[in-house]
Design a protein around this motif. Structure first.
Motif, PDB file in Angstrom:
ATOM      1  N   THR A  21       3.248 -33.716  73.072  1.00  7.47           N
ATOM      2  CA  THR A  21       3.795 -33.402  72.456  1.00  7.47           C
ATOM      3  C   THR A  21       5.297 -33.507  73.360  1.00  7.47           C
ATOM      4  O   THR A  21       5.451 -33.014  74.011  1.00  7.47           O
ATOM      5  CB  THR A  21       4.161 -31.803  71.879  1.00  7.47           C
ATOM      6  OG1 THR A  21       2.590 -31.816  70.924  1.00  7.47           O
ATOM      7  CG2 THR A  21       4.984 -31.346  70.542  1.00  7.47           C
TER       8      THR A  21
ATOM      9  N   GLN B  92       9.980 -32.856  72.915  1.00 12.16           N
ATOM     10  CA  GLN B  92      10.673 -32.336  72.074  1.00 12.16           C
ATOM     11  C   GLN B  92      11.929 -32.104  72.897  1.00 12.16           C
ATOM     12  O   GLN B  92      12.590 -32.651  74.316  1.00 12.16           O
ATOM     13  CB  GLN B  92      10.432 -30.982  71.991  1.00 12.16           C
ATOM     14  CG  GLN B  92      11.193 -30.129  71.106  1.00 12.16           C
ATOM     15  CD  GLN B  92      10.627 -29.176  70.752  1.00 12.16           C
ATOM     16  OE1 GLN B  92      10.028 -28.364  71.280  1.00 12.16           O
ATOM     17  NE2 GLN B  92      11.563 -28.007  70.363  1.00 12.16           N
TER      18      GLN B  92
ATOM     19  N   ARG C  80      -2.581 -35.549  72.553  1.00 12.27           N
ATOM     20  CA  ARG C  80      -2.271 -34.565  72.969  1.00 12.27           C
ATOM     21  C   ARG C  80      -0.884 -34.136  73.719  1.00 12.27           C
ATOM     22  O   ARG C  80      -0.998 -32.841  74.129  1.00 12.27           O
ATOM     23  CB  ARG C  80      -3.478 -34.552  73.854  1.00 12.27           C
ATOM     24  CG  ARG C  80      -4.980 -34.166  74.090  1.00 12.27           C
ATOM     25  CD  ARG C  80      -6.193 -34.009  75.094  1.00 12.27           C
ATOM     26  NE  ARG C  80      -6.040 -34.910  75.815  1.00 12.27           N
ATOM     27  CZ  ARG C  80      -5.621 -35.059  76.876  1.00 12.27           C
ATOM     28  NH1 ARG C  80      -4.589 -34.463  77.267  1.00 12.27           N
ATOM     29  NH2 ARG C  80      -5.453 -36.417  77.816  1.00 12.27           N
TER      30      ARG C  80
ATOM     31  N   VAL D 104      11.567 -33.921  67.762  1.00 11.13           N
ATOM     32  CA  VAL D 104       9.313 -33.536  68.066  1.00 11.13           C
ATOM     33  C   VAL D 104       8.782 -34.924  67.300  1.00 11.13           C
ATOM     34  O   VAL D 104       8.503 -34.853  66.439  1.00 11.13           O
ATOM     35  CB  VAL D 104       9.138 -32.235  67.520  1.00 11.13           C
ATOM     36  CG1 VAL D 104       7.453 -32.104  67.954  1.00 11.13           C
ATOM     37  CG2 VAL D 104       9.558 -31.427  67.772  1.00 11.13           C
ATOM     38  N   LYS D 105       8.156 -35.039  68.348  1.00 14.83           N
ATOM     39  CA  LYS D 105       6.834 -36.680  68.474  1.00 14.83           C
ATOM     40  C   LYS D 105       5.933 -36.149  68.824  1.00 14.83           C
ATOM     41  O   LYS D 105       5.345 -35.190  69.855  1.00 14.83           O
ATOM     42  CB  LYS D 105       7.901 -37.727  68.607  1.00 14.83           C
ATOM     43  CG  LYS D 105       8.921 -38.610  68.257  1.00 14.83           C
ATOM     44  CD  LYS D 105       8.906 -39.573  68.549  1.00 14.83           C
ATOM     45  CE  LYS D 105      10.233 -40.791  67.933  1.00 14.83           C
ATOM     46  NZ  LYS D 105      10.667 -41.532  67.885  1.00 14.83           N
ATOM     47  N   LYS D 106       4.272 -36.099  68.348  1.00 15.39           N
ATOM     48  CA  LYS D 106       3.095 -36.387  68.821  1.00 15.39           C
ATOM     49  C   LYS D 106       2.371 -37.369  69.197  1.00 15.39           C
ATOM     50  O   LYS D 106       2.230 -38.683  68.516  1.00 15.39           O
ATOM     51  CB  LYS D 106       2.244 -35.153  68.165  1.00 15.39           C
ATOM     52  CG  LYS D 106       2.983 -33.931  68.094  1.00 15.39           C
ATOM     53  CD  LYS D 106       1.997 -33.274  67.564  1.00 15.39           C
ATOM     54  CE  LYS D 106       2.782 -31.578  67.778  1.00 15.39           C
ATOM     55  NZ  LYS D 106       1.713 -31.049  66.758  1.00 15.39           N
ATOM     56  N   GLN D 107       1.993 -37.500  70.379  1.00 11.23           N
ATOM     57  CA  GLN D 107       0.561 -38.896  70.878  1.00 11.23           C
ATOM     58  C   GLN D 107      -0.002 -37.587  71.878  1.00 11.23           C
ATOM     59  O   GLN D 107      -0.529 -37.558  72.745  1.00 11.23           O
ATOM     60  CB  GLN D 107       1.587 -39.283  71.392  1.00 11.23           C
ATOM     61  CG  GLN D 107       2.506 -40.765  71.621  1.00 11.23           C
ATOM     62  CD  GLN D 107       3.421 -41.411  72.380  1.00 11.23           C
ATOM     63  OE1 GLN D 107       2.744 -41.502  73.776  1.00 11.23           O
ATOM     64  NE2 GLN D 107       3.930 -41.788  72.754  1.00 11.23           N
TER      65      GLN D 107
ATOM     66  N   THR E  16      -2.098 -30.012  75.932  1.00 19.97           N
ATOM     67  CA  THR E  16      -2.586 -29.767  75.915  1.00 19.97           C
ATOM     68  C   THR E  16      -4.060 -29.974  75.893  1.00 19.97           C
ATOM     69  O   THR E  16      -4.023 -31.014  76.122  1.00 19.97           O
ATOM     70  CB  THR E  16      -2.450 -29.692  74.082  1.00 19.97           C
ATOM     71  OG1 THR E  16      -3.257 -30.714  73.528  1.00 19.97           O
ATOM     72  CG2 THR E  16      -1.421 -28.599  73.813  1.00 19.97           C
TER      73      THR E  16
END
Lengths: 109, 116
Positions: free
Chosen positions: A62, A64, A60, A55-58, A77
């Motif tokens: 996400t 997977q 807003r 899982v990586k977030k940038q 989001t």
């Protein structure tokens, strides 16, 4: 080579809402990349996922990679008008990346 | 992105004529690719190069040829243009190692080709 299917093909989102787009394969993928293409523009690399369950977030966004490495998802989001565009996933096929058909995202204010 | 340029940006040509599109990079990347983009099909690989004079076919190579005489230039030629080759053509570069792209592709701005 392995092919990836993206769903949905089109996504209409109200500004401020969340949405998810999916990239699915019938076979195990070595890795997945995600790109964004603004209307009239060129694809821009966003992220690469390699590990099972990664899982990586940038901000807003996400990203997977599924546990079985057969699917991937992009979750956005609080959608903004700047999120408009087409999102592509691509899988590594012997050093060359094969792209899905993309999810076209339209955001209504 | 500043390190890759495509020319021309737009072209209209007649059926049966040869057309050459140029991709120029200043990143000294080993790998270069030509894709075409059509509605509903995403990006489809035409040809790619893994070094000077080293090229190979992609999934939609019929009717296209490529050449790479220098690291920085990758040319795509439509030998005898047909209406089915009307498309947007993207060049991409990648810094690969052992065939794995670590940093993703960097795409050029594209060439919109219309064959009439």
């Amino acid at each position: 080579g392995q092919q990836v299917m993206q769903i949905p093909q089109y996504q209409h989102v109200q500004e401020g809402e969340d949405f998810t787009t999916y990239c699915n394969s019938s076979t195990t993928l070595s890795n997945i990349q995600w790109y964004k293409q603004r209307p009239g523009g060129h694809p821009v690399f966003l992220i690469q996922l390699v590990k099972s369950g990664e899982v990586k977030k940038q901000k807003r966004l996400t990203f997977q990679f599924g546990e079985a490495k057969k699917n991937s998802s992009l979750h956005i989001t609080a959608t903004q008008t700047t999120d408009v565009g087409t999102y592509f996933c691509a899988n590594d096929s012997w050093g060359k990346f094969q792209f899905g058909a993309g999810t076209q995202v339209v955001v209504t204010p | 992105d500043a390190g890759i340029t495509q020319s021309p940006r737009h072209k209209v040509t007649e059926t049966g004529t040869p057309v050459t599109l140029r991709c120029h990079q200043t990143e000294n990347h080993r790998y270069m690719y030509w894709y075409r983009q059509d509605p509903g099909h995403g990006l489809r690989l035409i040809h790619y190069s893994y070094g000077v004079k080293d090229t190979d076919k992609g999934e939609v190579s019929d009717g296209y040829s490529v050449s790479r005489s220098k690291t920085e230039d990758f040319l795509l030629t439509l030998e005898s243009a047909t209406s089915s080759q009307t498309s947007v053509y993207f060049c991409a570069i990648s810094e690969n190692s052992d065939g794995v792209a670590f940093y993703g592709y960097t795409f050029g701005s594209g060439t919109r080709l219309t064959v009439v």
